[in-house]
Structures are given as C-alpha cells and as structure tokens.
Design an enzyme around this catalytic site. Sequence first.
Site, short mmCIF file in Angstrom:
data_model
loop_
_atom_site.label_atom_id
_atom_site.label_comp_id
_atom_site.label_asym_id
_atom_site.label_seq_id
_atom_site.Cartn_x
_atom_site.Cartn_y
_atom_site.Cartn_z
N ASP A 455 -45.39 94.91 49.13
CA ASP A 455 -44.91 94.22 47.90
C ASP A 455 -45.72 92.65 47.75
O ASP A 455 -46.09 92.20 48.78
CB ASP A 455 -43.40 94.16 47.58
N ASP A 524 -42.91 99.52 38.11
CA ASP A 524 -41.50 99.50 38.29
C ASP A 524 -40.94 100.41 36.94
O ASP A 524 -39.50 100.37 37.03
CB ASP A 524 -40.96 98.02 38.14
C1 GLA Z 1 -40.66 94.74 43.17
C2 GLA Z 1 -41.09 96.13 43.28
C3 GLA Z 1 -39.99 96.77 43.17
C4 GLA Z 1 -38.79 96.76 44.33
C5 GLA Z 1 -38.43 95.32 44.31
C6 GLA Z 1 -37.73 94.80 45.64
O1 GLA Z 1 -40.15 94.31 42.00
O2 GLA Z 1 -41.96 96.45 42.26
O3 GLA Z 1 -40.25 98.26 43.41
O4 GLA Z 1 -39.59 97.12 45.66
O5 GLA Z 1 -39.63 94.32 44.36
O6 GLA Z 1 -37.43 93.52 45.48
#
Ligand code: GLA
Length: 729
Positions: A455, A524
């Site tokens: 990420d 997300d």
């Molecule tokens: C980001 C990612 C999510 C999740 C969060 C965890 O927002 O896009 O899918 O993994 O971090 O903190």
Amino acid sequence: MTRSTARIVHLRAGGVSLAVELLAPVPRVLHWGEDLGPLGDDALAALALSGDGAGLHCAPDEPRRFTVWPTQAEGWSGTPGHEGHRAGTDTTPRLRTTGTEESADSLVIGLHDDDAGLDHTLTYRLDPSGILAVHTRIAAPADAPGPAPYDLAAATVLLPLPGRAQEVMDFTGTWCRERAPQRTPLTHTGHVREVRRGRPGHDAPHLLTVGVPGFGFRTGEVWAVHVGWSGNQRWLAERRPEGAGVHGAVLGGGELLVPGEIRLAPGDSYTSPECFFAWSADGLDGLADRFHTLLRSRPGHPSSPRPLTLNTWEAVYFDHRPERLLALADAAAAVGVERLVLDDGWFLGRRDDTAGLGDWSVDPAVWPDGLGPLADRVHGHGMEFGLWVEPEMVNLDSRLAREHPEWILGPSAGLGPASRHQYVLDVAHEGAFAHLLESLDALVGAYGIDYLKWDHNRDLHEPVHRDAHGGDRPGTHAQTHALYRLMDTLRARRPNLEIESCSSGGGRVDLGVLARTDRVWASDCNDPVERQAIQRWTGQLLPPELVGAHVGGPRSHTTARVTDGSFRLITALFGHAGIEDDLTARTPDERAALTRWAALYKEVRGLLHGGRVVRADLGDDATYLHGVVAPDARTALYCWARTATSVPAQSGRVPLPGLVPERAYRIRIRTEAGLPSFHQVTAPAWYGAALDGWVPVPGTVLTRAGLPLPTLDPAQALLIEVGEQPPAG
Ligand code: GLA
C-alpha cells in the site's frame, strides 16, 4: 526542394507502422498509425516527398519539420524534446545524429547536443501488440564541458497526431471514484496533465487518448499514450495553428521533473520512463486490446489461475483477535477462497492508523504467538497467505521514526503536515532501504508469505532528502527508482512472491509498478454501482486478471449504498475476484450463494483472464453491456447491468460485441450468481428460454440484428453466456 535521399526506417507490427526518415541533422517522423504495408522504394520516396507541409506566412522560411526530438533550432514553437540549462546557459540545444541502430522491431537514434555537450539516445520498440514503447537516455559524457552540472528540467517523448484527431479523453477521480473519464475538444494549444503527487494518484490521466470526434468503445480512430511511471508525470496532447510539420498535433509524455531534481555532472545520465503509444481504428476497445495483449505477452505476467481472495480489511479492520481471524480463515476455505490476505493492523503498535508504520514486526500484544498459527491454518486449508504492508510510509509514533528520524523524506526546516497521520520514508537512503528489504524478506521467510498487498496511502509533499551537508535535494525521482529496486530485489530473493499495488485504493496504477507487481487494487470502493465504472475504465489499460475486484457486504462501507447480492457478485466476477466481508457474520444462505459464485468464478476465470474485453456503445451512462470473448470467439460471457434508472423503457435490439457473424452460437443465462429484478412486466421472450438452457442464435442475429435485453431495475446485473452451437445431428 530537393528530393530527400535519406533512408527511411519502417517498423511494422500488429497493424501499426512507424516510419522515420533518417534526415540530418535530426531524423523526422513521417508516419505513426495504421500499417502502411510493405513499402517499396517508390512508396518510400513518395512518403518522404509528402513529408513536408506548406511554407506559411509569419513562419520560418523553410517548411517546419517535426523531428524525433523537436527543438527551437528547427523552428519548432511547441513543447521541446527536453529543456534545461547549465548554470543559466546552454539553453538552446543543437542536435545532430551520431548514429542509428535498427532491428526488426526497434530503432535507436543517437543524438549529440553540441550546445550542452549531452548525448541523447532515443529508443523506439514496436511490440507485436502494435504498442510502440519509447524512452530516451540523456547522458553527460565524462568529458562534458563546463564546471557546472547540466540541470535537466524536462524530457518529453513526442509522436505526431493527424489533424483529424480532435477529441481528447483522459481520466480524473478521487478516493473511491478512480478513473472517471473526461472528454474535451483538442483546442489550441492543447491539453497538458501534470502529476505532482509522487504517485499517479486517484486522478491519474491513466491513458491519454485523442481520436476522431465521437470515438466510442467499438468505433473511431484513436491514438493514446500511457506514461509507465509511478512518480511525477507529464502528459500532453498539443495542437498549434501551424501544426507539427506535416502533422496536425503531437502526443507525448514523460516524467515531471522538479527544478534541480536531475543535475547531470560529467558521467551522469538520466533515463526517462517508458511511454507506451497505441493506435487503433477500432475505438477504445481496440486500444484496450493492444494493451492487454502487450501485458499478457510479458514473461512475468501471472500465468497461474488467479486465486479467489479474501481480504480482511472490511471484515475486521483493526480488530485482530487471532481466534476471530482463524474463524474467518475457516469460513473462507469453506466457500472456496484460495488466498487469504491479512490487511492492516498486525504489526507493532498498530491499533489504529495513527501509529506503527515502519515497524514491520508482528505485534505480540495482539498476536502473542506471532502470525504462525494463522499462516499455518491458511496454508493447512490449501490457501495462500497474504499480508498487508505499506513499506514506504512511517508514523512518527513508531520505533523506526524515533530511532531514525533522518530516514524521513522532508526538508531540514521541519516536516510539513501529516496525511493519514503518516510521512514518507526516504527509500533511496541506503539505511532505510536495507531496513525495509530485510524486514519484508524476514516476514516472507518466517510465514511463507505468498502475497504482499503493498500500500501507499499519501501524496509526497516536500519530498526532499537531506544530504550530509545540509542540502535538501528533490527526491521523487530517486524515491520511485528506490521503490522499483526494493520490489525487484525482494522478488529476486523470493521468486514465488506475488505483490499487489494498492495506494489508498487505486492510486498507483501504472505500467512502471506493474512491471514488478501482479495486480492492482482498483479502488477501496466495493459498491458495485461505482465498481462497474471503476473496473470498466481501469480495464482500459489492464486486463481483468490484473484488477482486484471484491464482493463487499450488502451495505457498502464507503458509500452506505445497499445493493443486492447478485449485483455485487456479478460485478466482482469481471476481475481478479475476491471477498471483502466478514463471512462469519453471513447467514448459511448467503454463504451458499458465495460458494456457488466461487465455483462459477473458477469455471469461467480461464475465459475472463485470457479473452478479449468488449464493451458496447449504448449511449446511456447508466446501462452497461460488457464482456469477455475467447480469443477464438467461440465462447463469451457478458454482463448486462444497470446502475441507475434511465429514460429508455427498453433496450431495443442490442448487438453483442466481439462475436463472429458467420458462426452458429447459442446463449444461456448463468444463474449461479443470482438473477436480477426487472423494471418491466415481462422479459423479452428469448430470456425465459435461455433461463432453461441453451438457445441457438446465429452469429448474425447476435452481432448484426442484436438481442432485446431485459430492462433491469437500478443496481442489477445479468450474466449471459455465449457458446458455439454444436453441429446438428
Ligand atoms: C488503504 C487501502 C485499504 C486498506 C487500508 C488499510 O486505504 O486502500 O484497502 O488496506 O489502507 O489501512
């Protein structure tokens, strides 16, 4: 005018031609676009003769030429190939060819800049997919003149567009709404997109396309560029009244360089990102097909069936009680999940998103026995085990930040504002790099980790490294290369490891990061209404097997919209499918539905992950018809979906794209993911028959006459399968 005797290099592949005339002092592009076919001497001579436009009023006395590396020395008033200076001088490059190298699919042109003493090496490679990859290297020879380094301000690779390319389409977006298309006429002086986020971002241009006005998915001639780079970027389509030599406009891209970022001392060099140029006569689907073909031909393209995934984020968030996650792993295995990914919350001090980033060791407070019991349970079920990491980031509330504040990217004057409570690690710092590499490698080794969700949850602001002498130097270019080196080194050590590129959802989707990762997290947002659009447009560049698509719970965590299970399941099928939900909280019926869908995914993923993506032009933004057609066009799976109401009460006859009119086909409705509700009293007659089993329909009816499709309620979808009709008897 004298007839040119310069040689013409003509690269041809995938129905595309690039013709470059090796004129002195700088070669020029005669043509990029539709394949010109094999050209004999007369045809080549005619191409060269027609390569000059008119001499214009108020213009240079010779007709302007558009060269491979345009500069003002040629009378070019548009964006030049590069810009820079040496302590305020050497700003007017004078290029001359020093050599060329050709092969069947490539052309390399060496140029020397007599003004700044730099060597340029411009490389074109035409892939069998028809995609033309272009990059340049600019080097200051070891004996370069002058005491000062050369400050490179910009390097942009450019190709010509014809005058009929007049409409631009690219993308914008935000968190949970990535890759929203935007269209605009290509006016004078053009369309420039600059990305200063240190990552492509949710509003990344993604694929800058210019086409004949009104181009669609299936029709219209289009030209496009993608900048394959995960840092700052520059994209442009530029039209000027005088044109570009004999062409109408230019299309280009490169890295956006911060002033002072690239300073070439003798012996130094700069290599630009690869820019991928595509042409198609068949609209946006034609472009997508070329990119999918390019990506699928890579030696490192994932070749194993894409495992059905369960990601724990929306299931448990930071509630990492081992017994809860063990139960989730059992429930996942029972519905047919093949890979479980433990998301954020497992490492030292990470009880929420304010602390812990940087400390990549398991938090004994929540995992007293480490991750071993969970990894063993997951592996014991025959599933792969994945783990979330965010290596480039650091919370100030972490052991790492306390011990190594010098590893944080930021100015000597002090750090600016945090974003999601976090800062960026200077990955180009050897100490930080080694820490990350060893921490990640140790985790992968300790737990047999098969997959990292990698990420990157903030823009880079004031990304300067502080050198030992107190100088603050721009760091995005170095950071991007360091990221690539980190991923490459880890993968070299762990060849079976897969990596997902995530960046607050889909903020890092580019062919640079995809050269060392196996899929992207598109967004997300698991709300299928939004996901239909996000996946459609992410798929403009990436084939479905590279795009993570998960089924969330009935009420979307990011939009609060409540949707039917069948719509969520059908939407998530058209990617690398997964589940992002607490299965332990689902009813037996809901789990049975997921189990049927999981089996369907495993049945059809060979088709979905190897076929051609097709999308119908319907003229209604709320209605979708998209599908994947097998390479031999004998089978296909279509999704007919509606995200909102729209005025037309019925579809009328809709041709199914991508099939062969001359073939005998049959169709049926797949019911495993559930059926939609209708916004009409009865469905068209064929529908009832296709629910019961295969219905023969000749290709000419499917592709030319078209099928009337049921009018769905909003937020509903239907799966239509097409097969080949077996011969009678
Ligand atoms: C980001 C990612 C999510 C999740 C969060 C965890 O927002 O896009 O899918 O993994 O971090 O903190």
